[in-house]
Every structure is written in C-alpha cells, then in structure tokens.
Design a protein around this motif. Sequence first.
Motif, PDB file in Angstrom:
ATOM      1  N   ALA A  10      34.591 -16.015  71.537  1.00  0.00           N
ATOM      2  CA  ALA A  10      35.791 -16.852  71.631  1.00  0.00           C
ATOM      3  C   ALA A  10      35.979 -17.665  70.352  1.00  0.00           C
ATOM      4  N   ALA A  11      34.895 -18.214  69.831  1.00  0.00           N
ATOM      5  CA  ALA A  11      34.970 -19.013  68.607  1.00  0.00           C
ATOM      6  C   ALA A  11      35.486 -18.176  67.437  1.00  0.00           C
ATOM      7  N   ILE A  12      35.024 -16.954  67.337  1.00  0.00           N
ATOM      8  CA  ILE A  12      35.482 -16.070  66.268  1.00  0.00           C
ATOM      9  C   ILE A  12      36.961 -15.740  66.450  1.00  0.00           C
ATOM     10  N   MET A  13      37.357 -15.389  67.667  1.00  0.00           N
ATOM     11  CA  MET A  13      38.740 -15.006  67.925  1.00  0.00           C
ATOM     12  C   MET A  13      39.712 -16.170  67.685  1.00  0.00           C
ATOM     13  N   LEU A  14      39.297 -17.385  68.081  1.00  0.00           N
ATOM     14  CA  LEU A  14      40.172 -18.550  67.965  1.00  0.00           C
ATOM     15  C   LEU A  14      40.014 -19.292  66.640  1.00  0.00           C
ATOM     16  N   ARG A  15      39.017 -18.887  65.852  1.00  0.00           N
ATOM     17  CA  ARG A  15      38.706 -19.553  64.578  1.00  0.00           C
ATOM     18  C   ARG A  15      38.387 -21.030  64.794  1.00  0.00           C
ATOM     19  N   LEU A  16      37.569 -21.271  65.811  1.00  0.00           N
ATOM     20  CA  LEU A  16      37.073 -22.612  66.131  1.00  0.00           C
ATOM     21  C   LEU A  16      35.554 -22.567  66.115  1.00  0.00           C
ATOM     22  N   SER A  17      34.927 -23.731  66.077  1.00  0.00           N
ATOM     23  CA  SER A  17      33.462 -23.749  66.116  1.00  0.00           C
ATOM     24  C   SER A  17      32.980 -23.517  67.547  1.00  0.00           C
ATOM     25  N   ARG A  18      31.748 -23.049  67.662  1.00  0.00           N
ATOM     26  CA  ARG A  18      31.133 -22.861  68.978  1.00  0.00           C
ATOM     27  C   ARG A  18      31.086 -24.189  69.732  1.00  0.00           C
ATOM     28  N   MET A  19      30.792 -25.280  69.020  1.00  0.00           N
ATOM     29  CA  MET A  19      30.690 -26.588  69.651  1.00  0.00           C
ATOM     30  C   MET A  19      32.036 -27.021  70.234  1.00  0.00           C
ATOM     31  N   THR A  20      33.116 -26.741  69.530  1.00  0.00           N
ATOM     32  CA  THR A  20      34.445 -27.077  70.044  1.00  0.00           C
ATOM     33  C   THR A  20      34.710 -26.326  71.343  1.00  0.00           C
ATOM     34  N   ILE A  21      34.374 -25.047  71.376  1.00  0.00           N
ATOM     35  CA  ILE A  21      34.564 -24.239  72.584  1.00  0.00           C
ATOM     36  C   ILE A  21      33.731 -24.820  73.727  1.00  0.00           C
ATOM     37  N   LEU A  22      32.473 -25.129  73.455  1.00  0.00           N
ATOM     38  CA  LEU A  22      31.607 -25.689  74.501  1.00  0.00           C
ATOM     39  C   LEU A  22      32.146 -27.016  75.033  1.00  0.00           C
ATOM     40  N   ARG A  23      32.644 -27.865  74.144  1.00  0.00           N
ATOM     41  CA  ARG A  23      33.221 -29.142  74.589  1.00  0.00           C
ATOM     42  C   ARG A  23      34.405 -28.909  75.502  1.00  0.00           C
ATOM     43  N   GLU A  75      35.659 -32.351  81.770  1.00  0.00           N
ATOM     44  CA  GLU A  75      35.947 -32.446  83.194  1.00  0.00           C
ATOM     45  C   GLU A  75      37.410 -32.741  83.492  1.00  0.00           C
ATOM     46  N   SER A  76      38.113 -33.397  82.575  1.00  0.00           N
ATOM     47  CA  SER A  76      39.507 -33.753  82.840  1.00  0.00           C
ATOM     48  C   SER A  76      40.450 -32.560  82.675  1.00  0.00           C
ATOM     49  N   ASN A  77      40.131 -31.638  81.799  1.00  0.00           N
ATOM     50  CA  ASN A  77      41.004 -30.483  81.549  1.00  0.00           C
ATOM     51  C   ASN A  77      40.182 -29.335  80.975  1.00  0.00           C
ATOM     52  N   PRO A  78      39.320 -28.726  81.792  1.00  0.00           N
ATOM     53  CA  PRO A  78      38.426 -27.693  81.267  1.00  0.00           C
ATOM     54  C   PRO A  78      39.138 -26.377  80.990  1.00  0.00           C
ATOM     55  N   TRP A  79      38.613 -25.644  80.032  1.00  0.00           N
ATOM     56  CA  TRP A  79      39.077 -24.287  79.798  1.00  0.00           C
ATOM     57  C   TRP A  79      38.461 -23.396  80.869  1.00  0.00           C
ATOM     58  N   PRO A  80      39.141 -22.301  81.233  1.00  0.00           N
ATOM     59  CA  PRO A  80      38.622 -21.424  82.285  1.00  0.00           C
ATOM     60  C   PRO A  80      37.365 -20.690  81.828  1.00  0.00           C
ATOM     61  N   GLY A  81      36.281 -21.096  82.359  1.00  0.00           N
ATOM     62  CA  GLY A  81      35.008 -20.503  82.010  1.00  0.00           C
ATOM     63  C   GLY A  81      33.939 -21.069  82.909  1.00  0.00           C
ATOM     64  N   GLY A  82      32.750 -20.739  82.630  1.00  0.00           N
ATOM     65  CA  GLY A  82      31.666 -21.241  83.449  1.00  0.00           C
ATOM     66  C   GLY A  82      30.330 -20.938  82.823  1.00  0.00           C
ATOM     67  N   ARG A  83      29.320 -21.209  83.591  1.00  0.00           N
ATOM     68  CA  ARG A  83      27.956 -21.081  83.103  1.00  0.00           C
ATOM     69  C   ARG A  83      27.206 -20.075  83.958  1.00  0.00           C
ATOM     70  N   SER A  84      26.455 -19.242  83.300  1.00  0.00           N
ATOM     71  CA  SER A  84      25.573 -18.302  83.971  1.00  0.00           C
ATOM     72  C   SER A  84      24.195 -18.501  83.362  1.00  0.00           C
ATOM     73  N   GLY A  85      23.335 -19.187  84.086  1.00  0.00           N
ATOM     74  CA  GLY A  85      22.041 -19.551  83.516  1.00  0.00           C
ATOM     75  C   GLY A  85      22.261 -20.540  82.397  1.00  0.00           C
ATOM     76  N   ARG A  86      21.792 -20.201  81.209  1.00  0.00           N
ATOM     77  CA  ARG A  86      21.990 -21.072  80.041  1.00  0.00           C
ATOM     78  C   ARG A  86      23.182 -20.645  79.193  1.00  0.00           C
ATOM     79  N   LYS A  87      23.845 -19.561  79.580  1.00  0.00           N
ATOM     80  CA  LYS A  87      24.930 -18.997  78.781  1.00  0.00           C
ATOM     81  C   LYS A  87      26.293 -19.392  79.368  1.00  0.00           C
ATOM     82  N   TYR A  88      27.188 -19.833  78.487  1.00  0.00           N
ATOM     83  CA  TYR A  88      28.555 -20.149  78.894  1.00  0.00           C
ATOM     84  C   TYR A  88      29.455 -18.959  78.589  1.00  0.00           C
TER      85      TYR A  88
END
Length: 91
Positions: free
Chosen positions: A20-33, A38-51
């Motif tokens: 996602a970071a590569i496709m959107l040209r954003l940092s991984r940290m921005t995507i994770l944030r 909690e107020s407006n999350p992007w559609p995603g989730g966590r599986s174990g330690r991987k988002y």
Amino acid sequence: MSESSPVAANGAELMSVTEAAIMLRLSRMTILRRIKDESNPWPGGRSGRKYLLNRAFVTALAAEFGSGRNVVAEDFAAAWMARSTPEAVAS
C-alpha cells in the motif's frame, strides 16, 4: 504486487502495508497510523503481527491521488467505508 494476495474470509482481497505504501507513495508509518486511527480508520486490520488493507480501497485511493484533484485521505476513507457493504470491507 505479490503473486498471491491474502483474502479475507468475506472474499475481500487484501494487501500488505508495504504494498500500500508503494502504491500510494506514502511511508509505511503513515499507513499504519491511518489503520490504527480510531476516529477514522482506513479499511484494514491485523492478522497476528501483520497489518493488511483492503486492496479495492487502496486502488481507489491511488486513482483519486492520480486524478489531479485535491484529496483528503481521511474524508475519502470515510466516504468509501460509508458506501461499501460490510462484505467489501476487511476488518
């Protein structure tokens, strides 16, 4: 893009934060944030330690970024989540 993308139980295709970071040209940290916001999350989730993110959402957001219009990612995410059926959103 990976050869075999993970798929949620509801059939939604998922992608990694790195993809996602590569496709959107954003940092991984921005995507994770954005996923963890909690107020407006992007559609995603966590599986174990991987988002993971919904691939359809990331593709649509990338298309909006490429359109030349001014895009507020948080507003786009809220609108996308509101119009998407629960089956299309990987949580």
